[in-house]
Design a protein around this motif. Sequence first.
Motif, PDB file in Angstrom:
ATOM      1  N   ARG B 240       1.178  32.865   3.324  1.00 20.36           N
ATOM      2  CA  ARG B 240      -0.217  32.572   3.012  1.00 20.36           C
ATOM      3  C   ARG B 240      -1.136  33.673   3.541  1.00 20.36           C
ATOM      4  NH1 ARG B 240      -4.171  32.312   5.133  1.00 20.36           N
ATOM      5  NH2 ARG B 240      -3.120  31.964   7.102  1.00 20.36           N
ATOM      6  N   GLY B 241      -0.829  34.160   4.720  1.00 15.30           N
ATOM      7  CA  GLY B 241      -1.612  35.258   5.290  1.00 15.30           C
ATOM      8  C   GLY B 241      -1.535  36.510   4.424  1.00 15.30           C
ATOM      9  N   GLU B 243      -0.949  36.558   1.162  1.00 16.81           N
ATOM     10  CA  GLU B 243      -1.745  36.299  -0.042  1.00 16.81           C
ATOM     11  C   GLU B 243      -3.229  36.514   0.218  1.00 16.81           C
ATOM     12  OE1 GLU B 243       0.821  32.866  -2.349  1.00 16.81           O
ATOM     13  OE2 GLU B 243      -0.947  32.312  -1.211  1.00 16.81           O
ATOM     14  N   GLU B 244      -3.647  36.018   1.382  1.00 15.36           N
ATOM     15  CA  GLU B 244      -5.056  36.119   1.752  1.00 15.36           C
ATOM     16  C   GLU B 244      -5.484  37.589   1.838  1.00 15.36           C
ATOM     17  OE1 GLU B 244      -6.970  33.562   2.068  1.00 15.36           O
ATOM     18  OE2 GLU B 244      -8.731  34.706   2.703  1.00 15.36           O
ATOM     19  N   TYR B 246      -3.905  40.162   0.498  1.00 19.82           N
ATOM     20  CA  TYR B 246      -3.670  40.821  -0.797  1.00 19.82           C
ATOM     21  C   TYR B 246      -4.862  40.609  -1.736  1.00 19.82           C
ATOM     22  CZ  TYR B 246      -1.365  41.835  -5.284  1.00 19.82           C
ATOM     23  OH  TYR B 246      -1.044  42.326  -6.513  1.00 19.82           O
ATOM     24  N   ARG B 247      -5.568  39.487  -1.539  1.00 16.12           N
ATOM     25  CA  ARG B 247      -6.711  39.194  -2.397  1.00 16.12           C
ATOM     26  C   ARG B 247      -7.750  40.317  -2.348  1.00 16.12           C
ATOM     27  NH1 ARG B 247      -8.539  33.364  -1.319  1.00 16.12           N
ATOM     28  NH2 ARG B 247      -6.338  33.104  -1.673  1.00 16.12           N
ATOM     29  N   VAL B 249      -7.145  43.495  -1.710  1.00 13.45           N
ATOM     30  CA  VAL B 249      -6.581  44.829  -1.934  1.00 13.45           C
ATOM     31  C   VAL B 249      -6.556  45.099  -3.434  1.00 13.45           C
ATOM     32  CG1 VAL B 249      -4.508  46.252  -1.725  1.00 13.45           C
ATOM     33  CG2 VAL B 249      -5.167  44.739   0.137  1.00 13.45           C
ATOM     34  N   GLU B 250      -7.163  46.203  -3.836  1.00 17.36           N
ATOM     35  CA  GLU B 250      -7.204  46.532  -5.259  1.00 17.36           C
ATOM     36  C   GLU B 250      -6.069  47.488  -5.605  1.00 17.36           C
ATOM     37  OE1 GLU B 250     -10.420  46.928  -7.523  1.00 17.36           O
ATOM     38  OE2 GLU B 250     -11.156  45.035  -6.704  1.00 17.36           O
ATOM     39  N   LEU B 251      -5.289  47.128  -6.599  1.00 23.20           N
ATOM     40  CA  LEU B 251      -4.222  48.016  -7.036  1.00 23.20           C
ATOM     41  C   LEU B 251      -4.605  48.624  -8.377  1.00 23.20           C
ATOM     42  CD1 LEU B 251      -0.896  46.141  -6.246  1.00 23.20           C
ATOM     43  CD2 LEU B 251      -2.174  47.729  -4.845  1.00 23.20           C
ATOM     44  N   GLU B 255       0.352  46.170 -10.678  1.00 22.65           N
ATOM     45  CA  GLU B 255      -0.184  44.939 -10.121  1.00 22.65           C
ATOM     46  C   GLU B 255       0.714  43.745 -10.420  1.00 22.65           C
ATOM     47  OE1 GLU B 255      -4.168  43.803 -11.339  1.00 22.65           O
ATOM     48  OE2 GLU B 255      -4.582  43.291  -9.260  1.00 22.65           O
ATOM     49  N   THR B 259       2.369  41.478  -7.534  1.00 25.29           N
ATOM     50  CA  THR B 259       1.916  40.090  -7.453  1.00 25.29           C
ATOM     51  C   THR B 259       3.105  39.139  -7.506  1.00 25.29           C
ATOM     52  OG1 THR B 259      -0.085  40.731  -8.602  1.00 25.29           O
ATOM     53  CG2 THR B 259       0.353  38.388  -8.437  1.00 25.29           C
ATOM     54  N   TRP B 263       3.579  36.757  -4.408  1.00 28.22           N
ATOM     55  CA  TRP B 263       3.240  35.353  -4.637  1.00 28.22           C
ATOM     56  C   TRP B 263       4.465  34.459  -4.784  1.00 28.22           C
ATOM     57  CZ3 TRP B 263      -1.491  35.078  -8.517  1.00 28.22           C
ATOM     58  CH2 TRP B 263      -2.623  35.550  -7.857  1.00 28.22           C
TER      59      TRP B 263
END
Lengths: 210, 286
Positions: B240-241, B243-244, B246-247, B249-251, B255, B259, B263
Amino acid sequence: MFKNPFVVLGVSKDATQAEVQEAYEKLREEYRNEIHLEGDGGKHAAKKLSELEEAYRTVMEQLSSGREIRGVYDHVASLLKARKYDEAQSALDKVSDRGAEWHYYQSAVYHGKGWYYEAKAQLEMAINMDPDNQKYKDTLSRMQNHSADPTGTTTGSTPHATGGSTRGGYDTYENMERNTRRSTAADCCTSLICADCCCECMGGDLIRCC
Amino acid sequence: MFGYVLPDKPNLYIKDFALFRAYYCGLCHATKGESGQLARLGVNYDATFISLFFHGLHGVPVSVVEKRCILNPKKRPVIAATPLMKSIARFNLVLLGMKLEDDRADGEWHPFRRMAFSGQVKKARRISPEFAVLADECRVRQAEEEEKGSSLDGAAEPFADMMRQAFALLAGEKSSPEVERIGYLLGKYVYFMDALDDYDADVREKKFNPFRRTFGSESYVELKKTHEADVRFIAEEIIRGIEEAYRSVELTDNEGIVTNILWYGLRWRLDTVLKKEKGKCSRIRL
């Protein structure tokens, strides 16, 4: 004999520093006037006065140390918001009186650092020490549901986005799992009907009624 | 410590699978170019993920070439080696070297593995001393933690912190607290998964295992019986950390596959570890 200092001062337990000061000054004035009386009255007033001084000192000490701890926790909370976990940790380390609230903040620091097992252990300690505190229990249940920021200290309040966000063509894990489950249940019926069609083509029958 | 960061294949688009394979082969060819044929045995899925992630983060322009593989005579599309790919290949070798040193310290002597890697590891360490420094520091700190008998999270700290610093290095000017956090938590995830996987072996050989130190179970089955909820809690919090972080971070590229891995793949791998299945065997989620 030990007397409750708040009773001696005649103030409530959650009085502010100013209220305590006022009550103290008023009583001191009174006793000082009485102290010059002859006989028992004077003696009584002298005793009262020393009691009053003692009570005043105790209460003021308690109040200022309470404020100090409060200040430390506020400081820790602001450090957590800024994600300075090491500084928050050293601020917490300096506190010697470690009550339930201390463990609560320690849990928040650990959670921010990514020490999740320790975070849970500290929170459970806090609950053990203060079983009636609803805030701690709510935090624990949020943590167990893997909410993004259970202690609400690191980012303020960001609700965990669950629905509707896809990335790189993939649905979130929760949605993916739900959809997969749903389609399997439906798939089961569809494949039975398909199997029936096939059987009928070959001259057999799988489902009698259709 | 390898083979824990993989895609969840049943839920992977074919295009992303092709990309994953092209990067895997690309990393393998880059390793050959850097360190020779035998070092190619050390290529693994975790390094492939790192490669995918950082090529995506930097938006490195890549070209696809058709190449033959020693294991497969058919020509396949392969990502041509970029400087970043070579750098990751060296990082992977340094990590392998660290693992070999650990094994040697534990008295496990693999003449073949040593023969295959030792020269190449040395070369990789010479060309990328920054990774060598990280790896050495990690080994020293790990030994200290094991000596000290620290908590579950404390034991994972050296490896996780090393991964954090490695991610910061590889991200360069694109580095951010979130990228470092992904590195940190991935390191932690890999460390814990590895510890779970090796639980029985560690008990048998009386080696250090953080879960054993904390929960004291005598076998993996017993650990699962008494503490599965705790283990699952830790691992899911880590995912979960990730994912948080990664939200934010722009690829630019890759992608989809990244993901899928972050995920789904991590959760799927956790399930297989907890069920003690072979990692490579795909299981369709029903």
